[in-house]
Write a protein that holds these residues in place. Sequence first.
Motif, PDB file in Angstrom:
ATOM      1  N   UNK A  54       8.333  -7.659   6.481  1.00  0.00           N
ATOM      2  CA  UNK A  54       7.255  -6.686   6.407  1.00  0.00           C
ATOM      3  C   UNK A  54       6.192  -6.909   7.483  1.00  0.00           C
ATOM      4  N   UNK A  55       6.406  -7.864   8.366  1.00  0.00           N
ATOM      5  CA  UNK A  55       5.465  -8.117   9.459  1.00  0.00           C
ATOM      6  C   UNK A  55       4.350  -9.067   9.094  1.00  0.00           C
ATOM      7  N   UNK A  56       4.564  -9.896   8.079  1.00  0.00           N
ATOM      8  CA  UNK A  56       3.550 -10.860   7.652  1.00  0.00           C
ATOM      9  C   UNK A  56       4.084 -12.270   7.851  1.00  0.00           C
TER      10      UNK A  56
ATOM     11  N   UNK B  73       1.408  -8.506  11.520  1.00  0.00           N
ATOM     12  CA  UNK B  73       1.785  -8.023  12.836  1.00  0.00           C
ATOM     13  C   UNK B  73       2.057  -6.523  12.745  1.00  0.00           C
ATOM     14  N   UNK B  74       1.609  -5.775  13.716  1.00  0.00           N
ATOM     15  CA  UNK B  74       1.962  -4.364  13.785  1.00  0.00           C
ATOM     16  C   UNK B  74       1.085  -3.440  12.970  1.00  0.00           C
ATOM     17  N   UNK B  75      -0.174  -3.787  12.757  1.00  0.00           N
ATOM     18  CA  UNK B  75      -1.079  -2.849  12.123  1.00  0.00           C
ATOM     19  C   UNK B  75      -1.571  -3.207  10.737  1.00  0.00           C
ATOM     20  N   UNK B  76      -1.328  -4.404  10.245  1.00  0.00           N
ATOM     21  CA  UNK B  76      -1.858  -4.803   8.938  1.00  0.00           C
ATOM     22  C   UNK B  76      -3.368  -4.939   9.034  1.00  0.00           C
ATOM     23  N   UNK B  77      -4.080  -4.447   8.028  1.00  0.00           N
ATOM     24  CA  UNK B  77      -5.532  -4.551   7.948  1.00  0.00           C
ATOM     25  C   UNK B  77      -5.921  -5.956   7.494  1.00  0.00           C
ATOM     26  N   UNK B  78      -6.871  -6.585   8.189  1.00  0.00           N
ATOM     27  CA  UNK B  78      -7.284  -7.954   7.867  1.00  0.00           C
ATOM     28  C   UNK B  78      -7.836  -8.075   6.440  1.00  0.00           C
ATOM     29  N   UNK B  79      -8.609  -7.086   6.006  1.00  0.00           N
ATOM     30  CA  UNK B  79      -9.170  -7.143   4.648  1.00  0.00           C
ATOM     31  C   UNK B  79      -8.069  -7.047   3.594  1.00  0.00           C
ATOM     32  N   UNK B  80      -7.061  -6.240   3.852  1.00  0.00           N
ATOM     33  CA  UNK B  80      -5.920  -6.125   2.933  1.00  0.00           C
ATOM     34  C   UNK B  80      -5.187  -7.460   2.846  1.00  0.00           C
ATOM     35  N   UNK B  81      -4.996  -8.121   3.989  1.00  0.00           N
ATOM     36  CA  UNK B  81      -4.328  -9.432   4.014  1.00  0.00           C
ATOM     37  C   UNK B  81      -5.141 -10.470   3.240  1.00  0.00           C
ATOM     38  N   UNK B  82      -6.461 -10.452   3.398  1.00  0.00           N
ATOM     39  CA  UNK B  82      -7.320 -11.398   2.677  1.00  0.00           C
ATOM     40  C   UNK B  82      -7.245 -11.171   1.164  1.00  0.00           C
TER      41      UNK B  82
ATOM     42  N   UNK C 127       5.620 -11.312  -1.932  1.00  0.00           N
ATOM     43  CA  UNK C 127       6.478 -10.123  -1.857  1.00  0.00           C
ATOM     44  C   UNK C 127       6.094  -9.134  -2.960  1.00  0.00           C
ATOM     45  N   UNK C 128       5.859  -9.632  -4.165  1.00  0.00           N
ATOM     46  CA  UNK C 128       5.419  -8.769  -5.269  1.00  0.00           C
ATOM     47  C   UNK C 128       4.072  -8.123  -4.952  1.00  0.00           C
ATOM     48  N   UNK C 129       3.175  -8.877  -4.343  1.00  0.00           N
ATOM     49  CA  UNK C 129       1.853  -8.350  -3.996  1.00  0.00           C
ATOM     50  C   UNK C 129       1.957  -7.282  -2.910  1.00  0.00           C
ATOM     51  N   UNK C 130       2.834  -7.483  -1.933  1.00  0.00           N
ATOM     52  CA  UNK C 130       3.048  -6.475  -0.889  1.00  0.00           C
ATOM     53  C   UNK C 130       3.561  -5.181  -1.522  1.00  0.00           C
ATOM     54  N   UNK C 131       4.508  -5.303  -2.452  1.00  0.00           N
ATOM     55  CA  UNK C 131       5.033  -4.123  -3.146  1.00  0.00           C
ATOM     56  C   UNK C 131       3.936  -3.437  -3.962  1.00  0.00           C
ATOM     57  N   UNK C 132       3.074  -4.225  -4.617  1.00  0.00           N
ATOM     58  CA  UNK C 132       1.977  -3.663  -5.403  1.00  0.00           C
ATOM     59  C   UNK C 132       0.992  -2.918  -4.509  1.00  0.00           C
ATOM     60  N   UNK C 133       0.636  -3.515  -3.389  1.00  0.00           N
ATOM     61  CA  UNK C 133      -0.308  -2.900  -2.453  1.00  0.00           C
ATOM     62  C   UNK C 133       0.264  -1.586  -1.923  1.00  0.00           C
ATOM     63  N   UNK C 134       1.540  -1.601  -1.608  1.00  0.00           N
ATOM     64  CA  UNK C 134       2.185  -0.393  -1.089  1.00  0.00           C
ATOM     65  C   UNK C 134       2.189   0.708  -2.161  1.00  0.00           C
ATOM     66  N   UNK C 135       2.493   0.337  -3.397  1.00  0.00           N
ATOM     67  CA  UNK C 135       2.608   1.291  -4.502  1.00  0.00           C
ATOM     68  C   UNK C 135       1.245   1.779  -4.990  1.00  0.00           C
TER      69      UNK C 135
ATOM     70  N   UNK D 198       0.939   1.697   3.733  1.00  0.00           N
ATOM     71  CA  UNK D 198       2.317   1.734   4.216  1.00  0.00           C
ATOM     72  C   UNK D 198       2.561   0.516   5.095  1.00  0.00           C
ATOM     73  N   UNK D 199       3.703  -0.093   4.882  1.00  0.00           N
ATOM     74  CA  UNK D 199       4.072  -1.269   5.669  1.00  0.00           C
ATOM     75  C   UNK D 199       4.359  -0.808   7.092  1.00  0.00           C
ATOM     76  N   UNK D 200       3.721  -1.440   8.081  1.00  0.00           N
ATOM     77  CA  UNK D 200       3.982  -1.049   9.469  1.00  0.00           C
ATOM     78  C   UNK D 200       5.467  -1.200   9.797  1.00  0.00           C
ATOM     79  N   UNK D 201       6.020  -0.190  10.450  1.00  0.00           N
ATOM     80  CA  UNK D 201       7.447  -0.240  10.763  1.00  0.00           C
ATOM     81  C   UNK D 201       7.687  -1.086  12.010  1.00  0.00           C
ATOM     82  N   UNK D 202       8.889  -1.578  12.106  1.00  0.00           N
ATOM     83  CA  UNK D 202       9.297  -2.367  13.262  1.00  0.00           C
ATOM     84  C   UNK D 202       9.458  -1.437  14.455  1.00  0.00           C
TER      85      UNK D 202
END
Length: 151
Positions: free
Chosen positions: A49-51, A76-85, A107-115, A120-124
Amino acid sequence: SSSLVVASSSSSSSVGVGSSNSNSSNIGANRLNYGHGGEDQEVVCSLNSGITTVLHLTTDCPMLNGSAYIHQIVGVGGWDDMCLKRMKTRVNKKKSRGPLEVMDALVEEIERVEREEGITIPSTPVFPRRKRGGGGGIVVVDACADDEGEV
């Protein structure tokens, strides 16, 4: 599904061994051989997912809750710093005992954030494809209207 890439290194924390008699050196050897009471470790993990994260594993890992946690997180590729924190904080609050438990929670948290948050997860990035039929290594790139024949 996410794949995981892992690299490991020991941190620079010191281990006290006591006096220099033979028992002390055996204790130090046992710490290195069996991992209990040894040095803290840092493990670098990357997800599709670029993390990329740096996990910190204390000497109590995997015996104690909270002995494995995210030390640093980079998108990597557009993730927001506040979202990562926010994701780092939520995952670390779960007090994981080992690196796999931490990464599963991430991985569960990434899915929760997306849902739930609509992130949206930055695409490759997609690279230009080579022309089929023995193009001799020439990459075909479509010209833009403003290029006036220059590519």
